[in-house]
Design a protein around this motif. Sequence first.
Motif, PDB file in Angstrom:
ATOM      1  N   GLN A  86       0.829  -1.204   0.000  1.00  0.00           N
ATOM      2  CA  GLN A  86       0.000   0.000   0.000  1.00  0.00           C
ATOM      3  C   GLN A  86       0.866   1.258   0.000  1.00  0.00           C
ATOM      4  OE1 GLN A  86      -2.742   0.246   3.298  1.00  0.00           O
ATOM      5  NE2 GLN A  86      -2.969   2.450   3.109  1.00  0.00           N
ATOM      6  N   TYR A  87       1.895   1.273   0.841  1.00  0.00           N
ATOM      7  CA  TYR A  87       2.785   2.422   0.903  1.00  0.00           C
ATOM      8  C   TYR A  87       3.656   2.513  -0.340  1.00  0.00           C
ATOM      9  CZ  TYR A  87       1.467   3.102   5.786  1.00  0.00           C
ATOM     10  OH  TYR A  87       0.764   3.350   6.932  1.00  0.00           O
ATOM     11  N   LEU A  88       4.075   1.367  -0.846  1.00  0.00           N
ATOM     12  CA  LEU A  88       4.868   1.352  -2.077  1.00  0.00           C
ATOM     13  C   LEU A  88       4.098   2.004  -3.219  1.00  0.00           C
ATOM     14  CD1 LEU A  88       7.256   0.324  -3.867  1.00  0.00           C
ATOM     15  CD2 LEU A  88       5.914  -1.756  -4.192  1.00  0.00           C
ATOM     16  N   ASN A 190     -16.601  17.229   8.324  1.00  0.00           N
ATOM     17  CA  ASN A 190     -17.845  16.972   7.593  1.00  0.00           C
ATOM     18  C   ASN A 190     -17.645  15.907   6.518  1.00  0.00           C
ATOM     19  OD1 ASN A 190     -19.267  18.861   9.084  1.00  0.00           O
ATOM     20  ND2 ASN A 190     -18.903  20.522   7.638  1.00  0.00           N
ATOM     21  N   GLU A 191     -16.472  15.933   5.896  1.00  0.00           N
ATOM     22  CA  GLU A 191     -16.184  14.987   4.818  1.00  0.00           C
ATOM     23  C   GLU A 191     -16.127  13.546   5.339  1.00  0.00           C
ATOM     24  OE1 GLU A 191     -15.512  13.475   1.130  1.00  0.00           O
ATOM     25  OE2 GLU A 191     -15.832  15.609   1.509  1.00  0.00           O
ATOM     26  N   ILE A 192     -15.473  13.349   6.497  1.00  0.00           N
ATOM     27  CA  ILE A 192     -15.288  11.978   6.986  1.00  0.00           C
ATOM     28  C   ILE A 192     -16.217  11.623   8.143  1.00  0.00           C
ATOM     29  CG2 ILE A 192     -12.919  11.843   6.169  1.00  0.00           C
ATOM     30  CD1 ILE A 192     -11.890  12.548   8.857  1.00  0.00           C
ATOM     31  N   GLY A 193     -17.015  12.589   8.604  1.00  0.00           N
ATOM     32  CA  GLY A 193     -18.024  12.289   9.603  1.00  0.00           C
ATOM     33  C   GLY A 193     -17.499  12.020  10.990  1.00  0.00           C
ATOM     34  N   LEU A 194     -16.380  12.673  11.357  1.00  0.00           N
ATOM     35  CA  LEU A 194     -15.804  12.507  12.682  1.00  0.00           C
ATOM     36  C   LEU A 194     -15.769  13.858  13.384  1.00  0.00           C
ATOM     37  CD1 LEU A 194     -12.820  10.134  11.783  1.00  0.00           C
ATOM     38  CD2 LEU A 194     -15.086   9.488  12.627  1.00  0.00           C
ATOM     39  N   ARG A 195     -15.735  13.833  14.724  1.00  0.00           N
ATOM     40  CA  ARG A 195     -15.824  15.089  15.451  1.00  0.00           C
ATOM     41  C   ARG A 195     -14.721  15.298  16.496  1.00  0.00           C
ATOM     42  NH1 ARG A 195     -17.905  16.702  11.899  1.00  0.00           N
ATOM     43  NH2 ARG A 195     -19.993  17.503  11.516  1.00  0.00           N
ATOM     44  N   THR A 196     -14.246  14.259  17.136  1.00  0.00           N
ATOM     45  CA  THR A 196     -13.271  14.448  18.209  1.00  0.00           C
ATOM     46  C   THR A 196     -11.843  14.279  17.692  1.00  0.00           C
ATOM     47  OG1 THR A 196     -13.152  12.121  18.889  1.00  0.00           O
ATOM     48  CG2 THR A 196     -14.945  13.448  19.803  1.00  0.00           C
ATOM     49  N   THR A 197     -10.903  14.856  18.444  1.00  0.00           N
ATOM     50  CA  THR A 197      -9.490  14.725  18.075  1.00  0.00           C
ATOM     51  C   THR A 197      -9.056  13.268  18.115  1.00  0.00           C
ATOM     52  OG1 THR A 197      -8.983  16.941  18.898  1.00  0.00           O
ATOM     53  CG2 THR A 197      -7.144  15.405  18.694  1.00  0.00           C
ATOM     54  N   ALA A 198      -9.567  12.524  19.092  1.00  0.00           N
ATOM     55  CA  ALA A 198      -9.217  11.099  19.186  1.00  0.00           C
ATOM     56  C   ALA A 198      -9.665  10.337  17.944  1.00  0.00           C
ATOM     57  CB  ALA A 198      -9.839  10.486  20.439  1.00  0.00           C
ATOM     58  N   GLU A 199     -10.872  10.632  17.474  1.00  0.00           N
ATOM     59  CA  GLU A 199     -11.383   9.981  16.267  1.00  0.00           C
ATOM     60  C   GLU A 199     -10.551  10.363  15.048  1.00  0.00           C
ATOM     61  OE1 GLU A 199     -16.173   9.504  17.094  1.00  0.00           O
ATOM     62  OE2 GLU A 199     -15.408  11.426  16.366  1.00  0.00           O
ATOM     63  N   LEU A 200     -10.192  11.639  14.963  1.00  0.00           N
ATOM     64  CA  LEU A 200      -9.374  12.099  13.842  1.00  0.00           C
ATOM     65  C   LEU A 200      -7.996  11.448  13.870  1.00  0.00           C
ATOM     66  CD1 LEU A 200     -10.270  15.902  13.818  1.00  0.00           C
ATOM     67  CD2 LEU A 200     -10.953  14.196  12.129  1.00  0.00           C
ATOM     68  N   THR A 201      -7.444  11.307  15.070  1.00  0.00           N
ATOM     69  CA  THR A 201      -6.128  10.677  15.194  1.00  0.00           C
ATOM     70  C   THR A 201      -6.170   9.227  14.744  1.00  0.00           C
ATOM     71  OG1 THR A 201      -5.557  12.146  17.032  1.00  0.00           O
ATOM     72  CG2 THR A 201      -4.263  10.134  16.796  1.00  0.00           C
ATOM     73  N   ARG A 202      -7.189   8.495  15.187  1.00  0.00           N
ATOM     74  CA  ARG A 202      -7.316   7.092  14.766  1.00  0.00           C
ATOM     75  C   ARG A 202      -7.480   7.004  13.247  1.00  0.00           C
ATOM     76  NH1 ARG A 202     -10.327   6.687  19.665  1.00  0.00           N
ATOM     77  NH2 ARG A 202     -12.305   7.009  18.576  1.00  0.00           N
ATOM     78  N   TYR A 203      -8.258   7.909  12.699  1.00  0.00           N
ATOM     79  CA  TYR A 203      -8.474   7.934  11.249  1.00  0.00           C
ATOM     80  C   TYR A 203      -7.160   8.211  10.511  1.00  0.00           C
ATOM     81  CZ  TYR A 203     -10.459   9.280   6.733  1.00  0.00           C
ATOM     82  OH  TYR A 203     -10.755   9.365   5.394  1.00  0.00           O
ATOM     83  N   ALA A 204      -6.395   9.170  11.013  1.00  0.00           N
ATOM     84  CA  ALA A 204      -5.123   9.523  10.364  1.00  0.00           C
ATOM     85  C   ALA A 204      -4.142   8.361  10.404  1.00  0.00           C
ATOM     86  CB  ALA A 204      -4.514  10.753  11.062  1.00  0.00           C
ATOM     87  N   ILE A 205      -4.114   7.629  11.514  1.00  0.00           N
ATOM     88  CA  ILE A 205      -3.240   6.455  11.614  1.00  0.00           C
ATOM     89  C   ILE A 205      -3.699   5.368  10.648  1.00  0.00           C
ATOM     90  CG2 ILE A 205      -2.530   4.555  13.125  1.00  0.00           C
ATOM     91  CD1 ILE A 205      -2.673   6.607  15.460  1.00  0.00           C
ATOM     92  N   ALA A 206      -5.010   5.127  10.604  1.00  0.00           N
ATOM     93  CA  ALA A 206      -5.543   4.068   9.735  1.00  0.00           C
ATOM     94  C   ALA A 206      -5.288   4.336   8.260  1.00  0.00           C
ATOM     95  CB  ALA A 206      -7.047   3.917   9.987  1.00  0.00           C
ATOM     96  N   HIS A 207      -5.203   5.629   7.891  1.00  0.00           N
ATOM     97  CA  HIS A 207      -5.004   5.984   6.488  1.00  0.00           C
ATOM     98  C   HIS A 207      -3.567   6.348   6.159  1.00  0.00           C
ATOM     99  CE1 HIS A 207      -9.380   6.093   6.586  1.00  0.00           C
ATOM    100  NE2 HIS A 207      -9.363   6.093   5.275  1.00  0.00           N
ATOM    101  N   GLY A 208      -2.642   6.044   7.089  1.00  0.00           N
ATOM    102  CA  GLY A 208      -1.233   6.263   6.807  1.00  0.00           C
ATOM    103  C   GLY A 208      -0.794   7.707   6.778  1.00  0.00           C
ATOM    104  N   ILE A 209      -1.603   8.615   7.328  1.00  0.00           N
ATOM    105  CA  ILE A 209      -1.258  10.029   7.332  1.00  0.00           C
ATOM    106  C   ILE A 209      -0.279  10.327   8.467  1.00  0.00           C
ATOM    107  CG2 ILE A 209      -2.192  12.367   7.617  1.00  0.00           C
ATOM    108  CD1 ILE A 209      -4.771  11.269   6.280  1.00  0.00           C
ATOM    109  N   VAL A 210      -0.443   9.647   9.592  1.00  0.00           N
ATOM    110  CA  VAL A 210       0.539   9.668  10.666  1.00  0.00           C
ATOM    111  C   VAL A 210       0.797   8.221  11.065  1.00  0.00           C
ATOM    112  CG1 VAL A 210      -0.115  11.938  11.550  1.00  0.00           C
ATOM    113  CG2 VAL A 210      -1.226   9.904  12.462  1.00  0.00           C
ATOM    114  N   SER A 211       1.890   7.993  11.770  1.00  0.00           N
ATOM    115  CA  SER A 211       2.206   6.641  12.211  1.00  0.00           C
ATOM    116  C   SER A 211       2.259   6.594  13.731  1.00  0.00           C
ATOM    117  CB  SER A 211       3.555   6.190  11.638  1.00  0.00           C
ATOM    118  OG  SER A 211       4.581   7.058  12.052  1.00  0.00           O
ATOM    119  N   LEU A 212       2.145   5.405  14.256  1.00  0.00           N
ATOM    120  CA  LEU A 212       2.210   5.221  15.703  1.00  0.00           C
ATOM    121  C   LEU A 212       3.614   5.494  16.214  1.00  0.00           C
ATOM    122  CD1 LEU A 212       0.101   1.953  16.015  1.00  0.00           C
ATOM    123  CD2 LEU A 212      -0.546   4.216  16.831  1.00  0.00           C
TER     124      LEU A 212
END
Length: 212
Positions: A86-88, A190-212
């Motif tokens: 996926q990253y490749l 609004n685009e991804i339907g999330l509201r809290t920072t925790a939800e956004l963080t989990r989303y960013a990790i799941a989509h490879g935008i940030v890493s653990l």
Amino acid sequence: MKRVLIADDHALLAKGIAGLLRAEYDVIGLVSNGRQLVEEAMRQRPELVVLDISMPELNGIEAATQIHRALPQTKLVFVTQQVDPQYLRAAFRAGASAYVSKQSASDELLIAIRRAAVGLTYVTPALEALVGFAPVSELREEKRQRTDGLTARQREVLQLVAEGKTTRQISMALNISPKTVEFHKTALMNEIGLRTTAELTRYAIAHGIVSL
């Protein structure tokens, strides 16, 4: 001697890569995050950029996209722990010429850079076997797709939010007003339907935008 800019948020690794390359290349700088990388690339216009995927403020995929768009002749060589097809694919769609595993960089990096410098591609062998169904030479021609539908600016804001930056810090990092930051943050929520920072963080990790 071709000029190389190196980006990695681990200083020892960046220095190690620099030491490996200096016999054949002019190492013109070491930077520690994706935003610095883009700024230095635009300023110095190197022939080659060696970069990681997981970097603070702006990840390597986003940074590579911006550099490739502005400096299409600059060759991009990823050196990363992300040994995943996926990253490749994302790296080559962003304009990469080579993709090297950090675990084998001491053996492969010079080979990869030499190939990239003359317009060829290189993929670390462990990954090349996994993407045999899609020739690497074709990856860069595939249409760049986003599963999230976010704009580049929204993804930048998302990464900084997920890293715990405040609105003011994001404003300063992106050189936009706090009101504009809030606009982009609201739009991406609004685009991804999330509201809290925790939800956004989990989303960013799941989509490879940030890493653990």
